[in-house]
Motif scaffolding. Structure first.
Motif, short mmCIF file in Angstrom:
data_model
loop_
_atom_site.label_atom_id
_atom_site.label_comp_id
_atom_site.label_asym_id
_atom_site.label_seq_id
_atom_site.Cartn_x
_atom_site.Cartn_y
_atom_site.Cartn_z
N SER A 132 -6.03 -2.95 2.84
CA SER A 132 -5.75 -2.42 1.50
C SER A 132 -6.21 -0.98 1.35
O SER A 132 -5.53 -0.17 0.69
CB SER A 132 -6.42 -3.29 0.43
OG SER A 132 -7.83 -3.32 0.62
N MET A 133 -7.33 -0.60 1.98
CA MET A 133 -7.84 0.76 1.86
C MET A 133 -6.88 1.75 2.50
O MET A 133 -6.54 2.79 1.92
CB MET A 133 -9.23 0.85 2.51
CG MET A 133 -9.73 2.27 2.69
SD MET A 133 -9.79 3.20 1.14
CE MET A 133 -9.94 4.87 1.76
N LYS A 134 -6.41 1.43 3.69
CA LYS A 134 -5.53 2.37 4.40
C LYS A 134 -4.14 2.41 3.75
O LYS A 134 -3.50 3.46 3.72
CB LYS A 134 -5.46 2.00 5.87
CG LYS A 134 -6.77 2.32 6.61
CD LYS A 134 -6.69 1.98 8.08
CE LYS A 134 -7.94 2.50 8.80
NZ LYS A 134 -9.19 2.02 8.21
N ILE A 135 -3.68 1.28 3.24
CA ILE A 135 -2.41 1.28 2.51
C ILE A 135 -2.54 2.14 1.25
O ILE A 135 -1.64 2.92 0.91
CB ILE A 135 -1.99 -0.15 2.14
CG1 ILE A 135 -1.67 -0.96 3.40
CG2 ILE A 135 -0.77 -0.14 1.22
CD1 ILE A 135 -0.49 -0.42 4.19
N ALA A 136 -3.66 2.01 0.55
CA ALA A 136 -3.89 2.82 -0.66
C ALA A 136 -3.92 4.31 -0.31
O ALA A 136 -3.43 5.15 -1.07
CB ALA A 136 -5.20 2.41 -1.33
N GLN A 137 -4.47 4.64 0.84
CA GLN A 137 -4.53 6.04 1.26
C GLN A 137 -3.13 6.59 1.50
O GLN A 137 -2.82 7.73 1.14
CB GLN A 137 -5.37 6.16 2.53
CG GLN A 137 -5.60 7.60 2.98
CD GLN A 137 -6.54 7.67 4.17
OE1 GLN A 137 -7.28 6.72 4.44
NE2 GLN A 137 -6.50 8.78 4.87
N ILE B 36 -1.15 -0.05 -6.07
CA ILE B 36 -0.40 1.11 -6.58
C ILE B 36 -0.98 1.57 -7.91
O ILE B 36 -1.14 2.78 -8.16
CB ILE B 36 1.09 0.76 -6.72
CG1 ILE B 36 1.68 0.38 -5.37
CG2 ILE B 36 1.86 1.93 -7.32
CD1 ILE B 36 3.09 -0.18 -5.45
N ASP B 37 -1.28 0.61 -8.79
CA ASP B 37 -1.82 0.96 -10.12
C ASP B 37 -3.14 1.71 -10.01
O ASP B 37 -3.39 2.67 -10.75
CB ASP B 37 -2.00 -0.31 -10.96
CG ASP B 37 -0.68 -0.92 -11.38
OD1 ASP B 37 0.34 -0.20 -11.38
OD2 ASP B 37 -0.65 -2.14 -11.70
N LYS C 277 -7.96 -6.46 7.62
CA LYS C 277 -6.78 -7.07 7.02
C LYS C 277 -7.17 -8.22 6.09
O LYS C 277 -8.08 -8.99 6.39
CB LYS C 277 -5.84 -7.57 8.11
CG LYS C 277 -5.22 -6.45 8.93
CD LYS C 277 -4.21 -7.01 9.93
CE LYS C 277 -3.53 -5.89 10.71
NZ LYS C 277 -2.52 -6.41 11.66
N GLU C 278 -6.44 -8.29 4.99
CA GLU C 278 -6.65 -9.35 4.00
C GLU C 278 -5.40 -9.44 3.13
O GLU C 278 -4.55 -8.55 3.14
CB GLU C 278 -7.87 -9.03 3.14
CG GLU C 278 -7.74 -7.70 2.39
CD GLU C 278 -8.98 -7.37 1.59
OE1 GLU C 278 -9.90 -8.20 1.54
OE2 GLU C 278 -9.01 -6.28 1.01
N ASN C 279 -5.30 -10.52 2.36
CA ASN C 279 -4.23 -10.65 1.38
C ASN C 279 -4.62 -9.89 0.11
O ASN C 279 -5.71 -10.09 -0.41
CB ASN C 279 -3.98 -12.13 1.06
CG ASN C 279 -3.38 -12.88 2.22
OD1 ASN C 279 -2.50 -12.38 2.91
ND2 ASN C 279 -3.86 -14.10 2.47
N PHE C 280 -3.74 -9.04 -0.38
CA PHE C 280 -4.02 -8.31 -1.62
C PHE C 280 -2.72 -8.04 -2.35
O PHE C 280 -1.62 -8.10 -1.77
CB PHE C 280 -4.76 -6.99 -1.32
CG PHE C 280 -3.95 -5.98 -0.55
CD1 PHE C 280 -3.23 -4.99 -1.21
CD2 PHE C 280 -3.91 -6.01 0.84
CE1 PHE C 280 -2.49 -4.06 -0.51
CE2 PHE C 280 -3.17 -5.08 1.55
CZ PHE C 280 -2.46 -4.10 0.89
N TYR D 283 -0.20 -8.70 3.34
CA TYR D 283 -1.33 -8.86 4.26
C TYR D 283 -1.51 -7.57 5.05
O TYR D 283 -0.60 -7.13 5.75
CB TYR D 283 -1.07 -10.03 5.22
CG TYR D 283 -2.19 -10.27 6.20
CD1 TYR D 283 -3.43 -10.78 5.79
CD2 TYR D 283 -2.03 -10.01 7.57
CE1 TYR D 283 -4.45 -11.01 6.68
CE2 TYR D 283 -3.04 -10.23 8.48
CZ TYR D 283 -4.26 -10.73 8.03
OH TYR D 283 -5.28 -10.95 8.93
N GLY D 284 -2.67 -6.94 4.90
CA GLY D 284 -2.93 -5.69 5.61
C GLY D 284 -4.27 -5.11 5.20
O GLY D 284 -5.09 -5.76 4.53
#
Length: 259
Positions: A215-220, A184-185, A175-178, A212-213
């Motif tokens: 980023s790799m899994k959110i992007a997936q 999305i872009d 988890k990190e701030n991104f 905050y989360g």
């Protein structure tokens, strides 16, 4: 003087023959013994049925479980020890069922996730071969897309390795701030070739927002949503990506006009 005299009393009582007394005692004890044996037999029969019946049922359920049928139940109405064993087997069956579902989901998800990157890589490789091979600028742009898709596939493989950790309950999120907009872009850039091929209009309704989360899994997740929208949308249709902020939560929507 008074003299003392001795007096004697004789009592004559007929005695029963000793044999009749022995015979009576023997018959009494024999009847009592047979009665006790009969009670013991019925009690043993009831106890054995109460013990063996649930065990036989558990054996039958275990045979069904061994054949891959997880719709079984070891629940019994017996002694506490057997009930505890049945509860343990039911819990193990539930966990086995969940593991089997996770395994099936993993195969389906990995197959789905790998298909789109391979299609993109193939498309850009063909473009380099047919169009941009002699154009250094275009060739480098296309190669960068192929490299990004390859990196994405590599991350998928790493996720498969983390699958065992997830089963063990020890998976860790990085988890990190991104910036969700940048996330999305990056995803839509990877899928831009497929969007162009289908002549799809992509509408972006979002601004920069820090979340905050992982980023790799959110992007997936976003990748899966957008790629699904592309696959199930007809040529010349519209796909919208909407991001709304509600207090401390962020909602992302991918809207398409497909089937």
């Amino acid at each position: 003087s008074t003299s003392l005299a001795n007096y004697y009393m004789l009592i004559n009582v007929p005695l029963e023959p000793i044999e009749s007394i022995i015979s009576f005692i023997f018959r009494s004890y024999l009847i009592l013994t047979l009665f006790v044996l009969a009670i013991s037999f019925f009690v043993s029969l009831i106890l054995s049925l109460r013990i063996t019946k649930p065990i036989v049922k558990m054996k039958q359920e275990a045979n069904r479980l061994a054949k891959g049928n997880y719709d079984v139940s070891f629940k019994t109405d017996s002694y506490s020890e057997i009930n505890d064993l049945a509860a343990t087997l039911d819990d193990a069956t539930c966990k086995l069922s969940k593991i089997d579902e996770l395994r099936k989901d993993l195969v389906a998800n990995v197959s789905h996730d790998i298909k789109t990157p391979l299609t993109v890589i193939k498309s850009y490789a063909e473009m380099i071969e047919d169009i941009s091979g002699d154009n250094p600028k275009k060739r480098n742009e296309h190669l960068q897309v192929i490299i990004k898709e390859t990196e994405y596939l590599n991350k998928l493989v790493m996720d498969m390795q983390e699958y065992s950790k997830m089963q063990a309950g020890v998976i860790e999120l990085n988890k990190e701030n991104f910036d969700l907009a940048e996330n999305i872009d990056e995803v839509t850039d990877l899928l831009s070739k497929l969007i162009e091929e289908r002549d799809i209009s992509l509408i972006r309704n979002y601004d920069s927002v820090i979340v905050y989360g992982d980023s790799m899994k959110i992007a997936q997740v976003i990748y899966n949503f957008v790629s699904n929208a592309i696959k199930h949308s007809g040529t010349g249709t519209v796909i919208e990506i909407n991001v709304t902020v509600n207090e401390e939560k962020v909602r992302l929507e991918v809207k398409d006009n497909g089937e």
